[in-house]
Design a protein around this motif. Structure first.
Motif, short mmCIF file in Angstrom:
data_model
loop_
_atom_site.label_atom_id
_atom_site.label_comp_id
_atom_site.label_asym_id
_atom_site.label_seq_id
_atom_site.Cartn_x
_atom_site.Cartn_y
_atom_site.Cartn_z
N PHE A 1 0.86 -1.17 0.02
CA PHE A 1 -0.04 0.08 0.14
C PHE A 1 0.96 1.29 0.04
N LEU A 2 1.97 1.16 -0.75
CA LEU A 2 2.92 2.28 -0.68
C LEU A 2 2.59 3.55 -1.62
N ARG A 3 2.67 4.59 -0.96
CA ARG A 3 2.44 5.63 -2.21
C ARG A 3 3.59 6.23 -2.45
N GLU A 4 3.63 6.66 -3.77
CA GLU A 4 4.95 7.32 -4.14
C GLU A 4 5.31 8.83 -3.34
N ILE B 1 -8.40 -7.41 -1.13
CA ILE B 1 -8.11 -6.27 -0.44
C ILE B 1 -7.40 -4.99 -1.28
N LYS B 2 -6.41 -5.26 -1.83
CA LYS B 2 -5.69 -4.47 -2.65
C LYS B 2 -6.51 -3.72 -3.34
N HIS B 3 -7.24 -4.33 -4.59
CA HIS B 3 -8.10 -3.77 -5.46
C HIS B 3 -9.09 -2.94 -4.88
N LYS C 1 -13.46 7.65 -3.35
CA LYS C 1 -13.69 8.77 -2.58
C LYS C 1 -13.49 10.20 -3.20
N ILE C 2 -12.47 10.14 -4.03
CA ILE C 2 -11.82 11.22 -4.40
C ILE C 2 -12.77 11.88 -5.67
N SER C 3 -13.25 10.76 -6.20
CA SER C 3 -14.30 11.27 -7.34
C SER C 3 -15.66 11.80 -6.86
N PHE D 1 -8.08 11.92 1.58
CA PHE D 1 -8.65 11.56 0.49
C PHE D 1 -9.88 12.31 -0.04
N LEU D 2 -10.27 13.47 0.56
CA LEU D 2 -11.05 14.52 0.13
C LEU D 2 -10.72 15.68 -0.25
N LYS D 3 -9.73 15.60 -1.16
CA LYS D 3 -9.10 16.82 -1.71
C LYS D 3 -9.62 17.04 -3.06
N ALA D 4 -10.55 17.85 -3.23
CA ALA D 4 -10.96 18.10 -4.60
C ALA D 4 -9.87 18.74 -5.65
N ILE E 1 -7.99 18.25 -9.83
CA ILE E 1 -8.00 17.83 -11.39
C ILE E 1 -8.09 16.13 -11.45
N GLY E 2 -8.33 15.67 -10.35
CA GLY E 2 -8.70 14.19 -10.26
C GLY E 2 -7.48 13.25 -9.98
N TRP E 3 -7.51 11.96 -9.97
CA TRP E 3 -6.51 10.94 -9.78
C TRP E 3 -5.86 10.60 -10.73
N GLY E 4 -4.41 10.33 -10.80
CA GLY E 4 -3.50 9.80 -11.81
C GLY E 4 -2.54 8.86 -11.11
N GLY E 5 -1.57 8.81 -11.79
CA GLY E 5 -0.33 7.85 -11.20
C GLY E 5 -0.48 6.33 -11.67
N CYS F 1 -1.17 3.85 -10.20
CA CYS F 1 -1.73 2.65 -9.60
C CYS F 1 -3.26 2.99 -9.64
N PHE F 2 -3.85 4.05 -9.35
CA PHE F 2 -5.35 4.28 -9.21
C PHE F 2 -5.88 4.12 -10.76
N PRO F 3 -5.44 4.75 -11.68
CA PRO F 3 -6.30 4.35 -13.03
C PRO F 3 -5.97 2.88 -13.57
N SER G 1 4.21 16.42 -12.44
CA SER G 1 3.79 15.04 -11.87
C SER G 1 2.85 14.89 -11.39
N PHE G 2 2.06 13.52 -11.13
CA PHE G 2 0.75 13.33 -10.92
C PHE G 2 0.30 13.65 -9.65
N LYS G 3 1.58 13.85 -8.63
CA LYS G 3 1.31 14.43 -7.47
C LYS G 3 2.61 14.94 -6.93
N PRO G 4 2.67 15.60 -5.63
CA PRO G 4 4.15 16.32 -5.45
C PRO G 4 4.90 15.19 -4.83
C1 UDX Z 1 -1.74 5.09 -4.20
C2 UDX Z 1 -2.24 4.46 -2.87
O1 UDX Z 1 -2.55 5.60 -2.01
C3 UDX Z 1 -1.25 3.29 -2.32
O2 UDX Z 1 -1.81 2.87 -1.28
C4 UDX Z 1 -1.08 2.34 -3.39
O3 UDX Z 1 -0.18 1.29 -2.83
C5 UDX Z 1 -0.66 2.99 -4.87
O4 UDX Z 1 -1.63 3.69 -5.18
P1 UDX Z 1 -0.10 6.59 -5.13
O5 UDX Z 1 -0.45 6.37 -6.64
O6 UDX Z 1 1.34 6.90 -4.89
O7 UDX Z 1 -0.61 5.61 -4.30
O8 UDX Z 1 -0.54 8.24 -4.89
P2 UDX Z 1 -1.69 8.74 -3.69
O9 UDX Z 1 -1.10 9.58 -2.95
O10 UDX Z 1 -2.72 7.77 -3.33
O11 UDX Z 1 -2.50 9.56 -4.96
C6 UDX Z 1 -3.21 9.18 -6.12
C7 UDX Z 1 -3.71 10.18 -6.82
O12 UDX Z 1 -4.85 10.78 -6.28
C8 UDX Z 1 -2.98 11.41 -7.15
O13 UDX Z 1 -3.10 11.78 -8.50
C9 UDX Z 1 -3.35 12.39 -6.30
O14 UDX Z 1 -3.31 13.87 -6.66
C10 UDX Z 1 -4.80 12.32 -6.18
N1 UDX Z 1 -5.37 12.83 -4.89
C11 UDX Z 1 -5.19 12.00 -3.75
C12 UDX Z 1 -6.44 13.60 -5.04
O15 UDX Z 1 -6.87 14.22 -5.98
N2 UDX Z 1 -7.19 13.98 -3.99
C13 UDX Z 1 -6.93 13.43 -2.62
O16 UDX Z 1 -7.71 13.80 -1.40
C14 UDX Z 1 -5.97 12.50 -2.69
#
Ligand code: UDX
Length: 440
Positions: A162-165, A213-215, A224-226, A259-262, A264-268, A270-272, A328-331
């Motif tokens: 469950f590692l976050r980058e 559990i992972k998926h 939750k973000i969406s 994970f309630l931060k509105a 431009i959406g999730w990337g990276g 893992c999530f997509p 980058s997809f996040k900081p």
């Molecule tokens: C994620 C999971 O958190 C981690 O447990 C798993 O193992 C791998 O995928 P990661 O992809 O590194 O980790 O990034 P994360 O910090 O979860 O953020 C994912 C994306 O969601 C980012 O684009 C981030 O900007 C976005 N995000 C996150 C939001 O838009 N709002 C939030 O409130 C939180």
């Protein structure tokens, strides 16, 4: 102290290997990319992760971490073998498990060799660490049973990460929980031993539940973000402030504030991929997961909001100079995989905008995606003469920029804050025309 092997020196594999070595185990990490292994040995990390280089250096020097190119050597030397190879998406969105299969075959071949040269009692615990769809463990086990010689005992387990980058080392050493799917007591005890130095609770389940559990976990976070992003769309329409709404609902412990931060959406990486693979898996199992499909759709729509706002500010985008801060997809990472910035830059280019981009770490990676746009050496170069500044990643260093100077450099002080992280009152006082996501 156990002999642990980690196959795959990617983000998950390398962090896992370094952290187990830090905990005192003897760790061997294998990757078939010889160049990558050489780079790591020379302390040139293949990606940016806070604290990783120091940890690799320390554990290499102490002789706790060792690298190899061959799964055969790793299999021979390790009792517990973690498979941490990539599971990318296929065109139909399911996870491509060919690397997991190849590695399993290589482990089998190595086991045959070991059996042919030794009469000792041999036991191996093979662990899935990569994100894999439920039932992968059964395939790994079946493959090993078919290919491996009798007389070698092994178990298959699932121990999803469950590692976050950007936070991966801390997430490994101080996780909320450790999830382990095992088939018997022997495997369970080994996990209890290797994770003993960590204080976190270990949840033992069957292998299939651990895989799920992972998926389920990643999909829930994306959902939750969406959800808050959907709320941001309502806020836009009535001039409410999504930040306040998120705060208000987050105080409820049943909902929680994370994970309630509105935006431009999730990337990276893992999530997509994981959400798409989970939808496909559910479909294959006869369950159309509409809830997750909607979460994907909302995610894409958030990107479009930026273009809509840019047009509201600038009318036509053709020929207009726009500065982009954050790629980058996040900081705290140089990773641009599935970064919202890629979608937004593509859309802006399609409209004919002229872009200048800056990011503290991710420029080199973004150059591989967009070789022909301008990259600026500093944030201040990036905003010179632009009619609009768009912030796409909430890097800490952007919060403390000299916005007075930025305003003086820009042609028109328009700003779109795609992550709602800038000081709205301060910017407005300075004379910026500010647009956030679900707040203005
Ligand atoms: C994620 C999971 O958190 C981690 O447990 C798993 O193992 C791998 O995928 P990661 O992809 O590194 O980790 O990034 P994360 O910090 O979860 O953020 C994912 C994306 O969601 C980012 O684009 C981030 O900007 C976005 N995000 C996150 C939001 O838009 N709002 C939030 O409130 C939180």
């Amino acid at each position: 102290m156990r002999n642990i092997g980690v196959i795959g020196a990617g983000h998950v594999g390398l962090v896992t290997a370094a952290c187990f070595a830090k905990l005192g185990h003897n760790v061997i990490c294998a990757d078939n990319d010889i160049e990558k292994i050489e780079r790591i040995k020379n302390l040139d990390m293949p990606f940016y992760e806070i604290g990783l280089e120091d940890m690799v250096k320390e554990t290499l020097e102490k002789g706790k971490l060792y690298f190899t190119e061959t799964v055969a050597e790793l299999t021979e030397k390790s009792e517990i073998i973690f498979i941490a190879v990539g599971t990318p998406s296929t065109p139909d969105d399911s996870a491509d498990l060919s690397s997991v299969e190849n590695v399993t075959m290589e482990i089998s071949k190595a086991l045959i060799k070991i059996k042919n040269t030794s009469d000792a009692n041999i036991y191996k615990l093979i662990v899935e660490k990569s994100t894999v769809p439920v039932l992968t463990g059964e395939w790994v086990k079946k493959t090993l049973e078919l290919m491996s010689p009798t007389g070698i005992q092994f178990d298959v387990a699932a121990n999803p990460e469950f590692l976050r980058e950007g936070n991966a080392i801390k997430d490994f050493l101080e996780p909320d929980r450790i999830v382990v799917g095992v088939e018997n007591e022997r495997a369970k005890q080994l996990f209890e031993e290797i994770y003993a130095p960590l204080k976190s609770p270990i949840l033992f389940t069957d292998v299939k539940s651990a895989e799920l559990i992972k998926h389920a976990s990643n999909s829930f976070l994306a959902l939750k973000i969406s959800y808050i992003n959907a709320i941001s769309q309502i806020c836009e329409r009535v001039n409410a402030d999504v930040e306040k709404v998120a705060e208000g609902i987050g105080y409820d412990k049943r909902i929680g504030k994370h994970f309630l931060k509105a935006g431009i959406g999730w990337g990276g990486s893992c999530f997509p991929k994981d959400v798409a693979a989970f939808i496909k898996l559910a479909e294959d199992l006869g369950y159309p997961f509409f809830l997750l499909k909607e979460a994907q759709k909302i995610n894409k729509e958030q990107r479009l909001l930026v273009i809509k706002k840019a047009k509201e500010l600038l009318w036509n985008l053709k020929g207009k100079e726009i500065g982009i801060l954050g790629l980058s997809f996040k900081p705290d990472t140089d990773d641009v995989r599935e970064s919202p910035a890629i979608d937004i830059i593509s859309l802006l280019l399609k409209e004919g905008a002229v872009l200048k981009c800056y990011d503290p770490k991710a420029i080199e990676n973004m150059k591989k995606v967009f070789p022909d746009i301008t990259y600026s050496p500093t944030p201040y170069d990036c905003v010179k003469d632009v009619s609009l500044l768009i912030c796409l990643t909430e890097w800490n260093e952007f919060k403390t920029l000299d916005f007075e100077k930025i305003k003086s450099l820009m042609k028109i002080p328009h700003i779109i804050d795609g992550r709602n992280f800038l000081d709205i009152d301060k910017l407005k006082k300075l004379g910026f025309i500010y647009k956030g996501i679900g707040r203005s």
